[in-house]
Write a protein that holds these residues in place. Structure first.
Motif, mmCIF file in Angstrom:
data_model
loop_
_atom_site.group_PDB
_atom_site.id
_atom_site.type_symbol
_atom_site.label_atom_id
_atom_site.label_comp_id
_atom_site.label_asym_id
_atom_site.label_seq_id
_atom_site.Cartn_x
_atom_site.Cartn_y
_atom_site.Cartn_z
ATOM 1 N N THR A 5 0.821 -1.222 0.000
ATOM 2 C CA THR A 5 0.000 0.000 0.000
ATOM 3 C C THR A 5 0.848 1.262 0.000
ATOM 4 O O THR A 5 0.486 2.252 -0.644
ATOM 5 N N TRP A 8 3.279 1.170 -3.597
ATOM 6 C CA TRP A 8 2.624 0.553 -4.761
ATOM 7 C C TRP A 8 3.246 0.953 -6.082
ATOM 8 O O TRP A 8 3.200 0.208 -7.070
ATOM 9 N N ASN A 198 -11.021 -0.499 -15.378
ATOM 10 C CA ASN A 198 -11.080 0.066 -14.027
ATOM 11 C C ASN A 198 -11.132 -1.032 -12.968
ATOM 12 O O ASN A 198 -10.497 -0.932 -11.891
ATOM 13 N N HIS A 199 -11.844 -2.103 -13.274
ATOM 14 C CA HIS A 199 -11.927 -3.221 -12.346
ATOM 15 C C HIS A 199 -10.558 -3.899 -12.202
ATOM 16 O O HIS A 199 -10.077 -4.170 -11.090
ATOM 17 N N GLN A 201 -7.650 -2.651 -12.974
ATOM 18 C CA GLN A 201 -6.691 -1.731 -12.381
ATOM 19 C C GLN A 201 -6.847 -1.678 -10.870
ATOM 20 O O GLN A 201 -5.853 -1.649 -10.131
ATOM 21 N N HIS A 202 -8.091 -1.699 -10.407
ATOM 22 C CA HIS A 202 -8.340 -1.717 -8.973
ATOM 23 C C HIS A 202 -7.781 -2.998 -8.358
ATOM 24 O O HIS A 202 -7.148 -2.976 -7.286
ATOM 25 N N GLU A 203 -8.023 -4.094 -9.046
ATOM 26 C CA GLU A 203 -7.483 -5.374 -8.563
ATOM 27 C C GLU A 203 -5.942 -5.352 -8.561
ATOM 28 O O GLU A 203 -5.295 -5.871 -7.660
ATOM 29 N N HIS A 204 -5.392 -4.744 -9.591
ATOM 30 C CA HIS A 204 -3.943 -4.701 -9.738
ATOM 31 C C HIS A 204 -3.308 -3.921 -8.587
ATOM 32 O O HIS A 204 -2.359 -4.411 -7.943
ATOM 33 N N TYR A 205 -3.805 -2.732 -8.327
ATOM 34 C CA TYR A 205 -3.178 -1.865 -7.320
ATOM 35 C C TYR A 205 -3.655 -2.109 -5.893
ATOM 36 O O TYR A 205 -3.008 -1.644 -4.950
ATOM 37 N N HIS A 206 -4.741 -2.815 -5.748
ATOM 38 C CA HIS A 206 -5.250 -3.055 -4.400
ATOM 39 C C HIS A 206 -5.206 -4.517 -3.975
ATOM 40 O O HIS A 206 -5.451 -4.827 -2.815
ATOM 41 N N THR A 207 -4.928 -5.409 -4.929
ATOM 42 C CA THR A 207 -4.895 -6.837 -4.579
ATOM 43 C C THR A 207 -3.602 -7.504 -5.053
ATOM 44 O O THR A 207 -2.795 -7.991 -4.249
#
Length: 556
Positions: A5, A8, A198-199, A201-207
């Motif tokens: 986090t 990143w 967007n989905h 990318q969210h998974e990439h940077y947050h998971t």
């Protein structure tokens, strides 16, 4: 606090940092390896140092280690050898517990790091590819919208122009509708791709990235923990040998405390004691009274002391005879002593003879042990012929018998000499004769007392005044390297108990029973200086002569 986090967007920096961490680990491994090499080298040098100062076997240096101080030094050398062994243990433990383990850990760490950053690059490539698709659909949607707008404007222009046919207007209208539909389709595709991007990318940077970076963080923290543990092990390996090193140092301290100066002083006495009695008091001679020099007992003494009291002008002092004496003694040593050690003072001669007897007895015992072993072997062969030929042992048994007989004869010879020496040593109190007692060939009373009270080697008292009256005092100078020295006066006479072949410089040959003049007493080195005539004088072993000193030469 997580790298996933907080960091990143620091993929490249994390890659460099983790590589630096592995480099640090490898540097520490190299440090420990060099330490182990130093320990091995130090241990080797300590062992060589200990070996260098160890006494050589069957040498004079080995005899010196009977003294407690030398024994303590030998114990120190042995403890230093054990001390060196502990440094070898340090090297071995550091190699097995640190360098070997860390080397395996580094290889595993490199593989794990490679896998994590491979997953990170794969995720990065996936999102970048999706981004490119999104950009392409966006550009396509934009292009279709512009083309639909141009088609609409063209249709409106054609519809307003009265000169254009109805067919052309209809064609323009249809083209505008097609472009408009294409724009709608591009819009729908762009919207769909955008939502999916967007989905992802969210998974990439947050998971995905946080998970990968978390694994990298855990890997790095394991590396840090491991290097800390190795540093503790590094210290513990040293600490483990401290008790043993302490014991080595305690051993050195104990050896130092075992040094006994009194015991060493007694050993010096035992090693160098000659067995002679010290000289007695010197008579006072009154030179104020006129003296007549005649060939008598008193003239022997008078001529001696007159010569010392009134030396010729320009003559050398008696002290200058020392080079001559030292030279003689040195030549005796270089020439080698006789087999019966008769050139030594009585106490040292006794010790040498005793040592020789002990050595011969050991050799005899060794031969006897071999004979007993061969005898048993022969008995086995006789009872079990299949095990060997009994006749083959006979030759060896005969050879051993001959060797034993030679050794026995040799031992008897030295025992005879030993008994002869011990028979001349004085008896102290009512105990048995001390082997370390003083020599009494000419009897202490013969040296220190008057001629009327002396003892012969067999214990009987003798008086030979006639011998003294027959001797004449030579007054001429002897011709040697001290030709400007006044001849030493005679202080008594002596009788040769045994024949002595004076083969070394400074000695003189005598025949058994021969009477000679004494010009210098034994000074504790086992030699008496005598004179045969004006041109012949030298040293003979004190044990070979019986001395009759002038009664005025020594106190009675």
């Amino acid at each position: 606090m997580s790298w996933g986090t907080e960091l990143w967007d620091q993929f490249d920096n994390l890659e460099k940092h983790t590589q630096w961490g592995i480099d640090v680990l490898e540097k520490y491994i190299k440090f420990v390896k060099e330490r182990t090499e130093i320990e091995i080298s130090y241990a080797k040098q300590l062992r060589n140092l200990s070996k260098k100062y160890q006494p050589k076997k069957n040498s004079k240096e080995e005899e010196e280690y009977k003294y407690t101080s030398c024994k303590a030094f030998l114990a120190t050398l042995n403890e230093m050898n054990d001390y060196a062994g502990q440094h070898e243990v340090i090297s071995e433990n550091m190699t097995s517990q640190i360098t070997a383990e860390l080397a395996r850990f580094v290889q595993e760490l490199k593989q794990e790091r490679k896998s994590h950053f491979h997953d990170g690059r794969k995720a990065q490539q996936h999102i970048e590819t999706f981004w490119k698709q999104l950009e392409a659909s966006k550009r396509r949607f934009e292009r279709d919208c512009k083309e639909a707008d141009r088609a609409q404007q063209y249709f409106e222009k054609m519809d307003a122009d009265i000169n254009v046919t109805k067919a052309d207007v209809e064609k323009a209208r249809q083209q505008a509708q097609i472009r408009h539909q294409m724009a709608e389709d591009s819009k729908a595709e762009y919207s769909s791709i955008l939502q999916k991007f967007n989905h992802d990318q969210h998974e990439h940077y947050h998971t995905h990235i946080p998970n990968i970076f978390q694994k990298i963080q855990e890997m790095e923290e394991r590396r840090i923990v491991r290097i800390g543990e190795c540093m503790k092990t590094y210290a513990e390996v040293d600490r483990q040998v401290i008790p043993i090193i302490g014991k080595c140092l305690d051993g050195i301290t104990k050896a130092a405390e075992s040094i006994d100066q009194k015991n060493d002083s007694l050993l010096v006495i035992e090693a160098f004691k000659s067995g002679f009695e010290p000289p007695g008091d010197i008579d006072f001679e009154d030179f104020t009274q006129p003296m007549k020099r005649t060939v008598s007992e008193s003239s022997l003494s008078n001529s001696r002391w007159d010569g010392k009291s009134e030396p010729k002008p320009g003559s050398k002092s008696k002290g200058k005879l020392w080079p001559f004496i030292k030279k003689n003694k040195l030549s005796l040593k270089l020439g080698g002593g006789p087999e019966d050690f008769s050139n030594l003072p009585p106490e040292q001669r006794r010790k040498k003879l005793q040592q020789k007897v002990d050595e011969l007895n050991k050799e005899i015992q060794k031969e006897m042990d071999q004979r007993d072993a061969l005898t048993k072997m022969k008995d086995v062969y006789i009872k079990n012929p299949q095990m060997g030929d009994a006749a083959s042992v006979d030759h060896k048994l005969a050879e051993l018998g001959q060797n034993m007989e030679k050794l026995r004869l040799e031992a008897q010879k030295f025992e005879g000499w030993l008994a002869e020496v011990e028979g001349r040593l004085p008896v102290r109190t009512e105990q048995s004769r001390r082997q370390s007692g003083m020599y009494d060939t000419q009897n202490t009373s013969g040296v220190n007392n008057c001629a009327q009270d002396r003892e012969s080697p067999d214990g009987s008292y003798t008086e030979e005044p006639s011998q003294e009256s027959e001797m004449k005092v030579p007054v001429t100078e002897f011709d040697d390297e001290f030709d400007d020295e006044e001849p030493l006066p005679t202080i008594g006479t002596c009788k040769a108990l045994y024949t002595f072949e004076g083969q070394n410089e400074g000695t003189i040959s005598v025949m058994e029973g021969e009477m000679l003049y004494v010009i210098e007493e034994d000074k504790g080195d086992g030699w008496t200086r005598i004179r045969r005539n004006e041109d012949e004088e030298g040293y003979v072993p004190t044990s070979y002569v019986e001395v009759y000193l002038d009664k005025n030469a020594k106190d009675s």
